[in-house]
Motif scaffolding. Structure first.
Motif, PDB file in Angstrom:
ATOM      1  N   TRP A 154       0.844  -1.201   0.000  1.00 57.74           N
ATOM      2  CA  TRP A 154       0.000   0.000   0.000  1.00 57.74           C
ATOM      3  C   TRP A 154       0.879   1.251   0.000  1.00 57.74           C
ATOM      4  N   ALA A 155       1.854   1.291   0.902  1.00 56.40           N
ATOM      5  CA  ALA A 155       2.647   2.507   1.080  1.00 56.40           C
ATOM      6  C   ALA A 155       3.416   2.906  -0.176  1.00 56.40           C
ATOM      7  N   ILE A 156       3.888   1.931  -0.963  1.00 55.24           N
ATOM      8  CA  ILE A 156       4.699   2.292  -2.126  1.00 55.24           C
ATOM      9  C   ILE A 156       3.852   2.791  -3.284  1.00 55.24           C
ATOM     10  N   GLY A 157       2.530   2.752  -3.126  1.00 58.35           N
ATOM     11  CA  GLY A 157       1.675   3.327  -4.161  1.00 58.35           C
ATOM     12  C   GLY A 157       1.806   4.837  -4.252  1.00 58.35           C
ATOM     13  N   GLY A 158       2.285   5.453  -3.164  1.00 60.25           N
ATOM     14  CA  GLY A 158       2.514   6.890  -3.188  1.00 60.25           C
ATOM     15  C   GLY A 158       1.341   7.705  -2.697  1.00 60.25           C
ATOM     16  N   GLN A 163       4.896  10.850   1.702  1.00 61.78           N
ATOM     17  CA  GLN A 163       5.737  10.880   0.503  1.00 61.78           C
ATOM     18  C   GLN A 163       6.598   9.631   0.379  1.00 61.78           C
ATOM     19  N   THR A 164       6.754   9.180  -0.852  1.00 54.56           N
ATOM     20  CA  THR A 164       7.685   8.095  -1.162  1.00 54.56           C
ATOM     21  C   THR A 164       8.225   8.344  -2.559  1.00 54.56           C
ATOM     22  N   ASP A 165       9.166   7.528  -2.997  1.00 51.27           N
ATOM     23  CA  ASP A 165       9.658   7.662  -4.365  1.00 51.27           C
ATOM     24  C   ASP A 165       9.932   6.274  -4.912  1.00 51.27           C
ATOM     25  N   ASP A 166       9.855   6.156  -6.230  1.00 51.26           N
ATOM     26  CA  ASP A 166       9.930   4.835  -6.864  1.00 51.26           C
ATOM     27  C   ASP A 166      11.262   4.141  -6.641  1.00 51.26           C
ATOM     28  N   LYS A 167      12.347   4.870  -6.674  1.00 54.64           N
ATOM     29  CA  LYS A 167      13.657   4.245  -6.502  1.00 54.64           C
ATOM     30  C   LYS A 167      13.755   3.575  -5.132  1.00 54.64           C
ATOM     31  N   THR A 168      13.294   4.272  -4.117  1.00 53.49           N
ATOM     32  CA  THR A 168      13.328   3.717  -2.761  1.00 53.49           C
ATOM     33  C   THR A 168      12.377   2.541  -2.634  1.00 53.49           C
ATOM     34  N   ASP A 182      -5.645  -2.327  -6.705  1.00 57.69           N
ATOM     35  CA  ASP A 182      -5.748  -1.412  -7.842  1.00 57.69           C
ATOM     36  C   ASP A 182      -5.815   0.047  -7.425  1.00 57.69           C
ATOM     37  N   VAL A 183      -6.248   0.315  -6.183  1.00 58.14           N
ATOM     38  CA  VAL A 183      -6.375   1.708  -5.735  1.00 58.14           C
ATOM     39  C   VAL A 183      -5.123   2.233  -5.043  1.00 58.14           C
ATOM     40  N   TYR A 184      -4.114   1.415  -4.859  1.00 58.59           N
ATOM     41  CA  TYR A 184      -2.881   1.902  -4.233  1.00 58.59           C
ATOM     42  C   TYR A 184      -2.112   2.722  -5.269  1.00 58.59           C
ATOM     43  N   GLY A 185      -2.260   4.043  -5.150  1.00 64.23           N
ATOM     44  CA  GLY A 185      -1.654   4.916  -6.144  1.00 64.23           C
ATOM     45  C   GLY A 185      -2.317   4.783  -7.495  1.00 64.23           C
ATOM     46  N   ASN A 186      -3.603   4.393  -7.490  1.00 64.71           N
ATOM     47  CA  ASN A 186      -4.351   4.219  -8.748  1.00 64.71           C
ATOM     48  C   ASN A 186      -3.617   3.285  -9.712  1.00 64.71           C
ATOM     49  N   GLY A 187      -3.126   2.188  -9.174  1.00 64.10           N
ATOM     50  CA  GLY A 187      -2.438   1.182  -9.991  1.00 64.10           C
ATOM     51  C   GLY A 187      -0.931   1.287  -9.968  1.00 64.10           C
ATOM     52  N   HIS A 188      -0.394   2.360  -9.380  1.00 69.98           N
ATOM     53  CA  HIS A 188       1.058   2.544  -9.416  1.00 69.98           C
ATOM     54  C   HIS A 188       1.791   1.454  -8.627  1.00 69.98           C
ATOM     55  N   SER A 189       1.227   1.045  -7.498  1.00 70.75           N
ATOM     56  CA  SER A 189       1.840  -0.033  -6.719  1.00 70.75           C
ATOM     57  C   SER A 189       1.935  -1.305  -7.558  1.00 70.75           C
ATOM     58  N   ASN A 217     -14.081  -5.778 -15.583  1.00 73.96           N
ATOM     59  CA  ASN A 217     -13.268  -4.606 -15.911  1.00 73.96           C
ATOM     60  C   ASN A 217     -12.152  -4.401 -14.902  1.00 73.96           C
ATOM     61  N   PHE A 218     -12.474  -4.583 -13.629  1.00 75.02           N
ATOM     62  CA  PHE A 218     -11.448  -4.415 -12.597  1.00 75.02           C
ATOM     63  C   PHE A 218     -10.334  -5.435 -12.770  1.00 75.02           C
ATOM     64  N   VAL A 219     -10.694  -6.685 -13.006  1.00 72.59           N
ATOM     65  CA  VAL A 219      -9.698  -7.740 -13.166  1.00 72.59           C
ATOM     66  C   VAL A 219      -8.818  -7.464 -14.386  1.00 72.59           C
ATOM     67  N   GLU A 220      -9.430  -7.040 -15.474  1.00 71.70           N
ATOM     68  CA  GLU A 220      -8.643  -6.769 -16.679  1.00 71.70           C
ATOM     69  C   GLU A 220      -7.690  -5.590 -16.473  1.00 71.70           C
ATOM     70  N   MET A 221      -8.106  -4.614 -15.658  1.00 72.51           N
ATOM     71  CA  MET A 221      -7.198  -3.512 -15.336  1.00 72.51           C
ATOM     72  C   MET A 221      -6.023  -4.008 -14.498  1.00 72.51           C
ATOM     73  N   ASN A 222      -6.295  -4.896 -13.539  1.00 73.69           N
ATOM     74  CA  ASN A 222      -5.220  -5.508 -12.748  1.00 73.69           C
ATOM     75  C   ASN A 222      -4.241  -6.258 -13.639  1.00 73.69           C
ATOM     76  N   LEU A 223      -4.787  -7.003 -14.603  1.00 75.83           N
ATOM     77  CA  LEU A 223      -3.936  -7.766 -15.523  1.00 75.83           C
ATOM     78  C   LEU A 223      -2.994  -6.841 -16.285  1.00 75.83           C
ATOM     79  N   ARG A 224      -3.512  -5.703 -16.719  1.00 79.54           N
ATOM     80  CA  ARG A 224      -2.664  -4.749 -17.451  1.00 79.54           C
ATOM     81  C   ARG A 224      -1.608  -4.154 -16.534  1.00 79.54           C
ATOM     82  N   ASN A 225      -2.010  -3.741 -15.331  1.00 78.86           N
ATOM     83  CA  ASN A 225      -1.052  -3.121 -14.413  1.00 78.86           C
ATOM     84  C   ASN A 225       0.051  -4.087 -14.009  1.00 78.86           C
ATOM     85  N   LEU A 226      -0.311  -5.345 -13.776  1.00 76.49           N
ATOM     86  CA  LEU A 226       0.660  -6.342 -13.335  1.00 76.49           C
ATOM     87  C   LEU A 226       1.347  -7.059 -14.499  1.00 76.49           C
TER      88      LEU A 226
END
Length: 329
Positions: A21-25, A30-35, A55-62, A103-112
């Protein structure tokens, strides 16, 4: 690192997992991708093979960061994600909708960036969802279609967990369990063991209270839920400090502090306490830095706690916490 069977998934998960969760930003300051990437790599180096995201952790960023790490590693990794919190409004009817879940599952598939999801969990849906068999039928169909390998639920309440495991293909339950939340051990673990349900423990450190690092004057960023959700303003209050009043939690921490063995951090002590329960499969301890990932992993190497220590922790819960949380979650 030791490993435990994740219910009927066929997977042996590391006792200490990685909560992403936390690395989603968002929601944790605050966090950063490198860390964040360094933290993930360090955890895997230390034997962690279970990563939990949504899917909601950073809107998919995690999820996207995890996909990047997965490409760079050869070790087999089990990634659990979640769906449902993107619903607006977040109501039960939104889950009982084939198109929404697909739709949610297909979005997860794309993000991962994968062809099939290891584990999808309904993300703390409204309680009414657990009385909707069609929702679980849709998940069964998504398994049959090859979009996901297994599914489970992430719950707020013990009562929801008990309802969820009535459905035969629910493989896992993710639940808040820590020294400030003993109800799952008292009212859920036995039923889960009988049904071979994998138990994924979240919020193991009560949003950091059980690290022992906070003080009455500790400050949290405006983007940190420990600042803006103490009374459930944004989502369920139980997600923040396990629903315990901040000052009460600090007092309980001070009562626990003398029980921590020399050379062990309070966070490691809190994680080792959870692992004393054999019904637990994995503890998804959050980490934003390499150092946090390393500290979390070391908890699995600690010797078992004595029965005297376990009883003292129960006493502190009974005296300080039980009346505040036991009947709410």
């Amino acid at each position: 690192m030791e490993y435990r069977s994740l219910g009927k998934t066929g997977w042996n998960a590391s006792e200490i997992g990685f909560g992403a969760w936390a690395i989603g930003g968002d929601a944790w300051g605050q966090t950063d991708d490198k860390t964040a990437l360094a933290a993930l790599h360090k955890a895997i180096d230390l034997g962690v093979n279970f990563i939990d995201t949504a899917d909601v952790y950073g809107n998919g960023h995690s999820e996207q960061l995890i996909a990047q790490v997965r490409k760079e590693r050869r070790e087999p990794l089990f990634v659990a994600t979640k769906i449902g919190r993107k619903l607006n409004p977040h109501i039960a009817a939104g889950y009982n909708n084939r198109q929404n879940l697909t739709n949610f599952v297909e979005m997860n598939l794309r993000n991962l960036q994968t062809e099939a999801l290891d584990l999808v969990q309904l993300h703390c849906p409204p309680s009414e969802v657990y009385d909707m068999p069609d929702v679980f039928g849709i998940l069964d169909d998504l398994v049959q279609q090859g979009k996901l390998r297994s599914y489970g639920v992430s719950v707020e309440k013990v009562e929801e967990a008990l309802k969820a495991i009535r459905y035969p293909n629910v493989r896992t339950v993710q639940i808040i369990f820590n020294m400030f939340r003993l109800k799952p051990a008292e009212q859920f673990f036995t039923a889960a063991r009988e049904r071979q349900i994998g138990i994924i423990v979240r919020v193991p450190l009560a949003s950091g209270l059980l690290t022992g690092k906070f003080r009455p004057d500790s400050q949290f960023a405006s983007t940190d839920h420990r600042n803006y959700n103490r009374h459930g303003e944004a989502f369920d209050q139980g997600e923040t400090f396990s629903g315990v009043d901040y000052e009460v939690g600090l007092q309980a921490v001070e009562a626990l502090r003398p029980l921590v063995p020399a050379g062990v951090t309070m966070a490691q002590f809190a994680l080792r306490w959870i692992l004393m329960f054999p019904e637990v499969t994995t503890v998804i301890a959050g980490a934003k830095t390499l150092q946090q990932a390393e500290e979390n992993s070391k908890a699995a190497q600690l010797p078992p706690l004595s029965e005297e220590t376990m009883q003292r922790i129960r006493d502190i819960y009974d005296q300080n916490i039980r009346s505040l949380v036991q009947d709410r979650w």
